[in-house]
Design an enzyme around this catalytic site. Structure first.
Site, PDB file in Angstrom:
ATOM      1  N   HIS A  97      37.914 -19.018 -13.581  1.00  0.00           N
ATOM      2  CA  HIS A  97      38.729 -19.632 -14.654  1.00  0.00           C
ATOM      3  C   HIS A  97      39.417 -20.919 -14.184  1.00  0.00           C
ATOM      4  O   HIS A  97      40.581 -21.172 -14.502  1.00  0.00           O
ATOM      5  CB  HIS A  97      39.770 -18.644 -15.183  1.00  0.00           C
ATOM      6  CG  HIS A  97      39.176 -17.569 -16.043  1.00  0.00           C
ATOM      7  ND1 HIS A  97      38.582 -17.837 -17.262  1.00  0.00           N
ATOM      8  CD2 HIS A  97      39.056 -16.234 -15.851  1.00  0.00           C
ATOM      9  CE1 HIS A  97      38.136 -16.702 -17.776  1.00  0.00           C
ATOM     10  NE2 HIS A  97      38.400 -15.725 -16.939  1.00  0.00           N
ATOM     11  N   ASP A 153      39.879 -13.351 -11.297  1.00  0.00           N
ATOM     12  CA  ASP A 153      39.043 -12.544 -12.187  1.00  0.00           C
ATOM     13  C   ASP A 153      37.823 -13.354 -12.635  1.00  0.00           C
ATOM     14  O   ASP A 153      37.828 -14.581 -12.600  1.00  0.00           O
ATOM     15  CB  ASP A 153      39.834 -12.090 -13.417  1.00  0.00           C
ATOM     16  CG  ASP A 153      40.408 -13.248 -14.223  1.00  0.00           C
ATOM     17  OD1 ASP A 153      40.918 -14.199 -13.596  1.00  0.00           O
ATOM     18  OD2 ASP A 153      40.358 -13.216 -15.459  1.00  0.00           O
ATOM     19  N   GLU A 154      36.798 -12.634 -13.068  1.00  0.00           N
ATOM     20  CA  GLU A 154      35.622 -13.224 -13.708  1.00  0.00           C
ATOM     21  C   GLU A 154      35.117 -14.457 -12.963  1.00  0.00           C
ATOM     22  O   GLU A 154      35.004 -15.544 -13.515  1.00  0.00           O
ATOM     23  CB  GLU A 154      35.940 -13.548 -15.182  1.00  0.00           C
ATOM     24  CG  GLU A 154      36.300 -12.283 -15.948  1.00  0.00           C
ATOM     25  CD  GLU A 154      36.622 -12.496 -17.417  1.00  0.00           C
ATOM     26  OE1 GLU A 154      36.359 -11.565 -18.206  1.00  0.00           O
ATOM     27  OE2 GLU A 154      37.130 -13.583 -17.775  1.00  0.00           O
ATOM     28  N   VAL A 155      34.825 -14.248 -11.675  1.00  0.00           N
ATOM     29  CA  VAL A 155      34.336 -15.354 -10.834  1.00  0.00           C
ATOM     30  C   VAL A 155      32.827 -15.495 -11.084  1.00  0.00           C
ATOM     31  O   VAL A 155      32.003 -15.036 -10.297  1.00  0.00           O
ATOM     32  CB  VAL A 155      34.657 -15.106  -9.348  1.00  0.00           C
ATOM     33  CG1 VAL A 155      34.318 -16.338  -8.514  1.00  0.00           C
ATOM     34  CG2 VAL A 155      36.133 -14.754  -9.167  1.00  0.00           C
ATOM     35  N   ASP A 204      38.891  -6.928 -11.398  1.00  0.00           N
ATOM     36  CA  ASP A 204      37.491  -6.732 -11.811  1.00  0.00           C
ATOM     37  C   ASP A 204      36.491  -7.077 -10.720  1.00  0.00           C
ATOM     38  O   ASP A 204      35.418  -6.474 -10.654  1.00  0.00           O
ATOM     39  CB  ASP A 204      37.182  -7.525 -13.097  1.00  0.00           C
ATOM     40  CG  ASP A 204      37.582  -8.981 -13.016  1.00  0.00           C
ATOM     41  OD1 ASP A 204      36.697  -9.833 -12.953  1.00  0.00           O
ATOM     42  OD2 ASP A 204      38.788  -9.272 -13.021  1.00  0.00           O
TER      43      ASP A 204
END
Length: 458
Positions: A97, A153-155, A204
């Protein structure tokens, strides 16, 4: 009775309201109105996700949004939070992000994959220097912060850049190891400079990493993971098992993260309260079935965009009834008739609807006028344009209502957020209606009709 006395029944000592400032960031004047309400409802902290609203200086100045808060405004926000007994935890993205950083040409060379600005290349020394500089500036304005959330998160696309592919070809190197090494580097950077501040990370990227690798990485001694799930049907047993796994790996403290808005659709305009109530009540069940002594608190997330380039989802005032329901349920152990009555009292709502969308005259809380008008637009604008009853008076009525909403939004948000919301949710239908009315007037031999935008460009 104080919140601490009331929260005897709550397994969550800390109850943080997440303010996602990467879309429709509220003016400080509006925050001064809602912070007392957050406190009254049972919140005792804020997770402030500044993104491009932070007043970065020097070589980072290019990260600032047009209406970024000034340093005095940040100090005022922190002062208002302290007045209302809300502990502030700043959030700085340091891995995934990163669009608001890596979209800039001057920093694009630090992308993991050249085409995508969301993920930082963890192999570049300059990458750690960049996030280190961001952290330093944020911490300078948040002296004494007990926690700093470093995202992670969400790499997406991790391991897919050229440097990563070369690194992964070496023996024993895995994506998990790559992820953990960057997390560790960021956490060590924070702790070296701010030893009294504990880094938090979204969990996550950790969930699927085998226990032995997680234990051996050293990460559990450095950070506190925030377990997030915004669904209305959590796997409660699975979450309890995950908490046990993290305990075995050496993490001393865990946080949960539910949602009160912004988690049910990228362009959602109205908040489905029942979904979020179920989500938060199930987190209470997770807390009851997991290792209770580990739980530090819960973050009630309120996403404003799914990512930096996504459209706006529900505006903060629209989500406040949902926040009230969720906070009070977490505080009192569930949503009873008594809790419902308390929420109605706090919000000035005569009859709270959990299953249906809010009634249009809803409440007397700060921003309740925006909720009422957004509800009206959401429920009726498109359908009334489609039916096209009473052509000219319909245009006048909707033009007036949208102008009223625009004025209400300007009180709380900066002009670009107001424009974006109206362009997304109101103007296209109004323009269709205006064009149609104009066609009909011209066909009937009348002149062109006035613009519904009161002189503003669409």
């Amino acid at each position: 009775m104080t919140n601490s006395e009331m929260s005897g029944s709550s397994p969550f000592k800390m109850r943080l309201v997440h303010l996602d400032l990467k879309g429709a960031p509220p003016k400080v004047s509006y925050l001064s109105e809602v912070f007392p309400l957050f406190h009254a409802l049972g919140a005792n902290g804020l997770l402030l996700e500044y993104e491009d609203m932070f007043p970065y200086e020097g070589h980072l100045r290019l990260l600032r949004a047009k209406h970024a808060y000034s340093p005095p405004e940040i100090k005022e926000i922190l002062h208002l939070a302290a007045l209302n007994e809300l502990e502030v935890i700043p959030l700085v993205q340091t891995f995934g992000h990163m669009e608001f950083v890596l979209k800039h040409e001057a920093l694009a060379h630090l992308r993991e994959v050249a085409l995508f600005p969301n993920t930082l290349n963890p192999h570049e020394a300059e990458s750690l220097a960049l996030v280190g500089a961001m952290i330093s500036q944020v911490m300078e304005l948040h002296p004494g912060a007990r926690w700093l959330h470093v995202g992670c998160d969400e790499v997406y696309y991790l391991g897919e850049g050229e440097a990563s592919r070369r690194w992964l070809r070496q023996e024993h190197n895995t994506k998990a190891r790559l992820c953990l090494s960057h997390m560790k580097a960021v956490a060590c950077h924070v702790l070296a400079r701010h030893p009294a501040t504990t880094p938090l990370v979204w969990d996550d990227m950790l969930r699927a990493i085998p226990e032995d690798q997680l234990s051996a990485s050293g990460v559990p001694q450095l950070v506190e993971p925030v377990l997030w799930d915004y669904g209305a049907d959590l796997d409660i047993h699975g979450k309890a098992l995950l908490m046990e796994k993290y305990r075995r790996c050496g993490f001393l403290r865990l946080w949960a993260a539910s949602a009160f808005k912004g988690a049910t659709g990228a362009s959602q305009a109205l908040t489905p309260i029942e979904h979020h109530l179920r989500n938060n009540v199930q987190w209470l069940q997770v807390a009851a079935s997991g290792p209770a002594d580990m739980l530090q608190g819960i973050v009630l997330t309120g996403w404003q965009r799914y990512d930096h380039f996504s459209v706006l989802c529900e505006l903060l005032p629209v989500g406040i009834p949902s926040l009230a329901v969720c906070l009070q349920s977490l505080l009192h152990g569930g949503f009873t008739e008594d809790v419902k009555a308390r929420v109605e009292n706090f919000l000035g709502i005569s009859s709270l609807e959990i299953t249906d969308l809010m009634s249009e005259g809803a409440g007397s809380f700060p921003g309740s006028d925006i909720l009422a008008l957004v509800t009206h637009v959401g429920l009726h604008l498109r359908s009334s344009v489609d039916t096209l009853l009473e052509r000219d008076s319909l245009l006048a009525r909707w033009s007036t209502l949208v102008q009223e909403l625009e004025a209400a939004l300007h009180r709380v948000f900066y002009p670009d957020a107001v424009e974006e919301w109206l362009e997304e949710n109101a103007r296209p239908s109004l323009q269709r209606l205006q064009a149609l009315v104009q066609d009909l007037r011209e066909a009937a031999g009348a002149g062109p009709s006035p613009s519904p935008h009161s002189g503003q460009d669409p």
